[in-house]
Write a protein that holds these residues in place. Sequence first.
Motif, mmCIF file in Angstrom:
data_model
loop_
_atom_site.group_PDB
_atom_site.id
_atom_site.type_symbol
_atom_site.label_atom_id
_atom_site.label_comp_id
_atom_site.label_asym_id
_atom_site.label_seq_id
_atom_site.Cartn_x
_atom_site.Cartn_y
_atom_site.Cartn_z
ATOM 1 N N GLN A 1 0.816 -1.207 0.000
ATOM 2 C CA GLN A 1 0.000 0.000 0.000
ATOM 3 C C GLN A 1 0.859 1.270 0.000
ATOM 4 O OE1 GLN A 1 -2.777 -0.211 3.238
ATOM 5 N NE2 GLN A 1 -3.609 -2.192 2.603
ATOM 6 N N TYR A 2 2.142 1.112 -0.354
ATOM 7 C CA TYR A 2 3.053 2.247 -0.399
ATOM 8 C C TYR A 2 3.837 2.216 -1.709
ATOM 9 C CZ TYR A 2 2.000 2.384 4.592
ATOM 10 O OH TYR A 2 1.353 2.439 5.797
ATOM 11 N N HIS A 3 4.404 3.352 -2.101
ATOM 12 C CA HIS A 3 5.152 3.437 -3.352
ATOM 13 C C HIS A 3 6.502 4.108 -3.091
ATOM 14 C CE1 HIS A 3 4.504 7.813 -3.809
ATOM 15 N NE2 HIS A 3 3.301 7.573 -3.299
ATOM 16 N N TYR A 4 7.358 4.155 -4.150
ATOM 17 C CA TYR A 4 8.701 4.712 -4.015
ATOM 18 C C TYR A 4 8.905 5.913 -4.946
ATOM 19 C CZ TYR A 4 9.286 1.663 -8.091
ATOM 20 O OH TYR A 4 9.141 1.041 -9.295
ATOM 21 N N TYR A 5 7.828 6.660 -5.208
ATOM 22 C CA TYR A 5 7.939 7.837 -6.083
ATOM 23 C C TYR A 5 8.085 9.109 -5.246
ATOM 24 C CZ TYR A 5 6.325 4.570 -9.623
ATOM 25 O OH TYR A 5 6.212 3.491 -10.465
ATOM 26 N N MET A 6 8.634 10.134 -5.881
ATOM 27 C CA MET A 6 8.882 11.404 -5.198
ATOM 28 C C MET A 6 7.570 12.140 -4.976
ATOM 29 S SD MET A 6 12.331 12.717 -7.182
ATOM 30 C CE MET A 6 12.422 14.142 -6.105
ATOM 31 N N THR A 7 7.373 12.619 -3.755
ATOM 32 C CA THR A 7 6.168 13.376 -3.392
ATOM 33 C C THR A 7 6.583 14.566 -2.536
ATOM 34 O OG1 THR A 7 5.824 12.009 -1.414
ATOM 35 C CG2 THR A 7 4.693 11.329 -3.443
ATOM 36 N N ASN A 8 5.666 15.522 -2.417
ATOM 37 C CA ASN A 8 5.892 16.654 -1.521
ATOM 38 C C ASN A 8 5.241 16.374 -0.168
ATOM 39 O OD1 ASN A 8 3.178 16.943 -2.023
ATOM 40 N ND2 ASN A 8 3.420 18.711 -3.401
ATOM 41 N N ALA A 9 5.185 17.368 0.679
ATOM 42 C CA ALA A 9 4.632 17.179 2.021
ATOM 43 C C ALA A 9 3.153 16.852 1.987
ATOM 44 C CB ALA A 9 4.874 18.442 2.861
ATOM 45 N N GLN A 10 2.443 17.280 0.947
ATOM 46 C CA GLN A 10 1.020 16.988 0.829
ATOM 47 C C GLN A 10 0.746 15.629 0.172
ATOM 48 O OE1 GLN A 10 2.357 20.014 -0.159
ATOM 49 N NE2 GLN A 10 1.769 20.938 1.825
ATOM 50 N N GLY A 11 1.784 14.885 -0.190
ATOM 51 C CA GLY A 11 1.617 13.594 -0.815
ATOM 52 C C GLY A 11 1.406 13.663 -2.320
ATOM 53 N N GLN A 12 1.590 14.855 -2.924
ATOM 54 C CA GLN A 12 1.429 14.981 -4.371
ATOM 55 C C GLN A 12 2.713 14.547 -5.071
ATOM 56 O OE1 GLN A 12 0.535 19.225 -4.183
ATOM 57 N NE2 GLN A 12 -1.617 18.812 -4.777
ATOM 58 N N TYR A 13 2.533 13.986 -6.283
ATOM 59 C CA TYR A 13 3.695 13.564 -7.064
ATOM 60 C C TYR A 13 4.432 14.798 -7.567
ATOM 61 C CZ TYR A 13 1.511 8.962 -7.100
ATOM 62 O OH TYR A 13 0.957 7.772 -6.726
ATOM 63 N N VAL A 14 5.779 14.751 -7.506
ATOM 64 C CA VAL A 14 6.611 15.847 -7.995
ATOM 65 C C VAL A 14 7.720 15.254 -8.851
ATOM 66 C CG1 VAL A 14 6.113 17.337 -5.999
ATOM 67 C CG2 VAL A 14 8.068 15.765 -5.930
ATOM 68 N N ASN A 15 8.301 16.112 -9.662
ATOM 69 C CA ASN A 15 9.425 15.678 -10.478
ATOM 70 C C ASN A 15 10.735 16.003 -9.764
ATOM 71 O OD1 ASN A 15 9.630 18.435 -10.729
ATOM 72 N ND2 ASN A 15 8.911 18.508 -12.859
ATOM 73 N N ALA A 16 11.849 15.842 -10.460
ATOM 74 C CA ALA A 16 13.158 16.080 -9.841
ATOM 75 C C ALA A 16 13.336 17.527 -9.419
ATOM 76 C CB ALA A 16 14.265 15.672 -10.809
ATOM 77 N N ALA A 17 12.622 18.459 -10.082
ATOM 78 C CA ALA A 17 12.737 19.871 -9.731
ATOM 79 C C ALA A 17 11.802 20.265 -8.595
ATOM 80 C CB ALA A 17 12.453 20.740 -10.955
ATOM 81 N N GLY A 18 10.939 19.362 -8.161
ATOM 82 C CA GLY A 18 10.024 19.653 -7.071
ATOM 83 C C GLY A 18 8.682 20.163 -7.535
ATOM 84 N N ALA A 19 8.453 20.217 -8.856
ATOM 85 C CA ALA A 19 7.176 20.698 -9.365
ATOM 86 C C ALA A 19 6.144 19.586 -9.318
ATOM 87 C CB ALA A 19 7.336 21.213 -10.800
ATOM 88 N N VAL A 20 4.903 19.954 -8.994
ATOM 89 C CA VAL A 20 3.819 18.976 -8.919
ATOM 90 C C VAL A 20 3.482 18.495 -10.325
ATOM 91 C CG1 VAL A 20 1.424 18.586 -8.223
ATOM 92 C CG2 VAL A 20 2.921 20.029 -6.808
ATOM 93 N N VAL A 21 3.369 17.175 -10.490
ATOM 94 C CA VAL A 21 3.068 16.576 -11.791
ATOM 95 C C VAL A 21 1.932 15.573 -11.625
ATOM 96 C CG1 VAL A 21 5.430 16.878 -12.673
ATOM 97 C CG2 VAL A 21 4.824 14.788 -11.425
ATOM 98 N N GLN A 22 1.396 15.152 -12.757
ATOM 99 C CA GLN A 22 0.350 14.133 -12.745
ATOM 100 C C GLN A 22 0.953 12.752 -12.497
ATOM 101 O OE1 GLN A 22 -2.913 14.837 -12.883
ATOM 102 N NE2 GLN A 22 -2.368 17.023 -12.952
ATOM 103 N N ARG A 23 0.072 11.808 -12.292
ATOM 104 C CA ARG A 23 0.530 10.464 -11.981
ATOM 105 C C ARG A 23 1.371 9.880 -13.112
ATOM 106 N NH1 ARG A 23 -0.684 5.162 -12.689
ATOM 107 N NH2 ARG A 23 -0.585 3.778 -10.869
ATOM 108 N N ALA A 24 1.000 10.191 -14.349
ATOM 109 C CA ALA A 24 1.726 9.636 -15.490
ATOM 110 C C ALA A 24 3.146 10.180 -15.599
ATOM 111 C CB ALA A 24 0.958 9.907 -16.781
ATOM 112 N N GLN A 25 3.411 11.361 -15.018
ATOM 113 C CA GLN A 25 4.741 11.967 -15.097
ATOM 114 C C GLN A 25 5.554 11.801 -13.811
ATOM 115 O OE1 GLN A 25 1.928 13.937 -16.191
ATOM 116 N NE2 GLN A 25 2.365 13.118 -18.250
ATOM 117 N N ARG A 26 5.113 11.016 -12.886
ATOM 118 C CA ARG A 26 5.833 10.852 -11.622
ATOM 119 C C ARG A 26 7.177 10.180 -11.881
ATOM 120 N NH1 ARG A 26 2.185 6.001 -8.867
ATOM 121 N NH2 ARG A 26 2.464 4.479 -10.582
#
Length: 490
Positions: A306-331
């Motif tokens: 029930q857990y994943h290894y993708y980058m997220t911010n403090a709110q649990g949103q997916y982010v890229n290497a630059a820290g920008a919020v992205v959609q699930r397909a771009q995680r």
Amino acid sequence: MLQNRSIGTPRRADEIPRARPSATLFRGLARSRGILATALLLAALPVFVRSAAAQTAAATGRITGIAVDSANNRPLVGVQVTVSGTRLGAVTGDDGRYTISGVPAGRYTIGARRLGFRAVSAPGVTVAAGGTVTADLRLDAVGLTLEAVVTTGVVDPTSGTRVPFTVGRVDAENAPVPATNAIETIQGKVAGVTVVPSGQPGSGTSILLRSPTSINKSTAPLIVVDGVILSQSFGASTADLESMDIESMEVVKGAAAASLYGSRAAAGVIQIRTKRGSNLAEGTTRVTARSEMGSNSLNGKIDWAQYHYYMTNAQGQYVNAAGAVVQRAQRVPKPITSRFQDSPYSDPIYDQVDRFFDPGQFFKNSINIAQNGGRTNWLLSLVNAKEDGVVLNSGKFEQNNVRLNLDHRLRDNLTLGFSGYHSRSDRQELYGDTFFDLINQAPDVDLRVPDPDGTPYLIQGDPNEGREENPLYVLATEENNRKRARTQGS
């Protein structure tokens, strides 16, 4: 040196000393008192015995009843009735009645047995002090079991105690509840036999006698039904056997099985005999109908990640290497040095096994008609079985069987016999990677979402990550049925 000894002479009667009168009187009084005490003790003994017997009778009770034949309610003579936990018992008389006296107060189980009848017990019989309780018993007639005769692996029928090798035997009486697959009946009843059933309806059963003998050849035993070798050319041959038709199975392990069937039986042989009308009493016709129904279920809940290894911010949103919020397909995954599967999903997650598993139902109806007419006996068996698969809308299995066994005695030394069997089955096949593809699905993907191409299920939840296709989509778009017909006779 010689010594002179003088020999004394006996005294005269008048020289013998006499007792004193007072001593004689005392002895007589003591003797009289002893006799009087003994007499009083003997007189009081019956009183003590009657008192003890009365106390014992007050603390015990009686058990009485009648033992009858359950088929016709006739009294049975010679039935041995016992009281559990005690040495008390009785034997029924000509009227079938018995009485057991002197039973201590308490709760008992009454047992009864007689030659030619199945032993029965009546639990929970409560005996009250000084009371009488009635416990009637009904016994079922059962055929006498003689010494087993082995015919598998020997030239002539041989007594079971004289066979130089081990032969396991399972009769229909040892399997009152028939298994879904007929071969699974011997599981747990014959030593050294390993039976591994398959979960998909209509699949065969893997059987291993003793231990593997080859790493590149089949280790399955040879199966013989009514003297005819069961062909295994198409796989899952054991699924074509009907457990309701089997009368007995003999299992021979080791090289002894090759004495009659050659090298094909090097891994052992399972000899199956089907039921016939000869087992009935002469002039008897028996009709047996049986219906079964049920549903499938999982033994326990399977826990999924029930857990994943993708980058997220403090709110649990997916982010890229630059820290920008992205959609699930771009995680993007975390750096390799901190790539732990410890981040919770922010989207809803699903139990893929629960959504993939379908607790389908199964039905089985059978009817057997058997008759023994003296010179001619026969058995006719009709079976219809249907089972839903454990996968949603897939994996169904349906089978129809018919069997006819006929024996006719032309003369006292000449008998003709016929055994015929025909089976038709239809099964929806599951492709080999069905369950492997299931465990590769992400828990935040809904497998039941319709696909844009009109298919009722999504084809792939993560096309950019190289995950496998949705098994439900593959099963809904492919049609792979196995239709088989088997005819066997001797």
